[in-house]
Design an enzyme around this catalytic site. Structure first.
Site, PDB file in Angstrom:
ATOM      1  N   ARG A 101      50.130  21.775  41.563  1.00 33.01           N
ATOM      2  CA  ARG A 101      50.643  22.855  42.406  1.00 33.01           C
ATOM      3  C   ARG A 101      52.170  22.963  42.351  1.00 33.01           C
ATOM      4  O   ARG A 101      52.717  24.063  42.249  1.00 33.01           O
ATOM      5  CB  ARG A 101      50.202  22.636  43.859  1.00 33.01           C
ATOM      6  N   LYS A 136      71.884  35.118  46.688  1.00 31.27           N
ATOM      7  CA  LYS A 136      70.709  35.351  47.536  1.00 31.27           C
ATOM      8  C   LYS A 136      69.501  34.685  46.887  1.00 31.27           C
ATOM      9  O   LYS A 136      68.575  35.324  46.397  1.00 31.27           O
ATOM     10  CB  LYS A 136      70.492  36.843  47.738  1.00 31.27           C
ATOM     11  N   LYS A 168      84.845  39.213  50.910  1.00 35.32           N
ATOM     12  CA  LYS A 168      83.933  40.223  51.427  1.00 35.32           C
ATOM     13  C   LYS A 168      84.483  40.796  52.729  1.00 35.32           C
ATOM     14  O   LYS A 168      85.574  40.429  53.168  1.00 35.32           O
ATOM     15  CB  LYS A 168      82.540  39.608  51.599  1.00 35.32           C
ATOM     16  N   GLU A 198      85.538  42.773  47.650  1.00 33.18           N
ATOM     17  CA  GLU A 198      84.517  43.780  47.909  1.00 33.18           C
ATOM     18  C   GLU A 198      85.144  44.932  48.705  1.00 33.18           C
ATOM     19  O   GLU A 198      85.803  44.701  49.718  1.00 33.18           O
ATOM     20  CB  GLU A 198      83.383  43.147  48.717  1.00 33.18           C
ATOM     21  N   ASP A 219      80.949  48.408  46.774  1.00 32.40           N
ATOM     22  CA  ASP A 219      79.757  48.085  47.560  1.00 32.40           C
ATOM     23  C   ASP A 219      79.156  49.329  48.204  1.00 32.40           C
ATOM     24  O   ASP A 219      79.816  50.021  48.996  1.00 32.40           O
ATOM     25  CB  ASP A 219      80.122  47.060  48.634  1.00 32.40           C
TER      26      ASP A 219
END
Length: 284
Positions: A101, A136, A168, A198, A219
């Site tokens: 698994r 992410k 950011k 950004e 963005d």
């Protein structure tokens, strides 16, 4: 994935995954196979796609028992088809059952990412634009998921927070503005690090370019806004666009002219590739 990367970055994670699945014993396997017995099982693809993670699958079994033998009929990056016999594994049946698994979880996840990435990257074959992943990623899966993106034809953005400067919206807010954030980054970061910022509108684009940003990330802008941003930047910085980029909407960005397109979907939204270990038989 090479031997050094595996030992330095992957082995401990694979062991954690095995420990999660086998806290004390594999009760089912021990019930039906109380003693060691050699067996053979087939690795079969059940869906068309791009395979990635074969070395990780092998490592999973070898961490349980180095004597497991695996005969691969394909390699990472190959196109595989439904029904294809990709490998035959031979070893202690208890090991083949207990490692199944975890090994398949890695292989299915990584192959799914490679397949999804390839479906997007192939659209940019005749373009200067490179497809990038993001941070992410699934916790404790980043080394595997970013590797799978590369296998699928994509490129890796920064690996982690130590890998590069990316200012950011909240960094800009904390610093007091685009110009201030870039200046502070230039003073703090090593000179070998590029500084990316950004931006969300054309005023921020101009400010970032004038302040000397190395890369400007556009963005959630419209295609027309991005074209105007590229005109404003005029070669003073590399360009990247981001914001909910998926296979369904990426084609509208192909002719924009940005250097990079980043997509979190490569790692957070790719479905697994269906793969199974089947036809386990004892060797008499």
């Amino acid at each position: 994935m090479n031997e050094i990367t595996m030992k330095c970055n992957a082995d401990a994670l694979i062991l954690q995954a095995l420990q999660e699945d086998i806290t004390s014993e594999d009760i089912t396997t021990n019930a039906v196979m109380p003693e060691a017995k050699q067996g053979r099982v087939e690795l079969i693809c059940k869906q068309d796609g791009i395979i990635a993670g074969l070395d990780v699958l092998a490592r999973t079994f070898h961490l349980l028992d180095p004597s497991v033998e695996i005969q691969f009929n394909c390699k990472d990056g190959d196109k595989v088809t439904n029904g294809q016999l990709m490998a035959v594994l031979t070893g202690d049946i208890r090991v083949l059952l207990s490692g199944e698994r975890v090994a398949l979880n890695y292989l299915q996840r990584m192959s799914g990412i490679a397949t999804y990435t390839n479906s997007i990257a192939s659209l940019f074959e005749n373009s200067k634009t490179k497809l990038l992943d993001t941070r992410k990623t699934t916790p404790n899966m980043r080394v595997f998921e970013k590797y799978a993106v590369k296998v699928g034809g994509g490129y890796n953005h920064r690996y982690n927070l130590s890998d590069g400067v990316l200012l950011k919206d909240n960094h800009i807010g904390a610093a007091g503005g685009v110009k201030e954030a870039i200046q502070m980054a230039k003073e703090y970061a090593p000179f070998v690090r590029k500084i990316e910022v950004e931006v969300e509108n054309l005023d921020m684009v101009k400010e970032a370019a004038d302040a000397g940003a190395d890369i400007i990330m556009l963005d959630n802008m419209t295609p027309d806004e991005m074209k105007e941003a590229i005109r404003i930047i005029d070669g003073r910085a590399e360009t990247e666009c981001s914001g909910n980029v998926t296979r369904e909407n990426v084609e509208r960005l192909i002719d924009i002219g940005v250097d990079y397109i980043s997509s979190g979907a490569l790692t957070h939204s790719a479905p697994i590739l269906d793969i199974s270990l089947k036809n386990l038989r004892p060797i008499e």
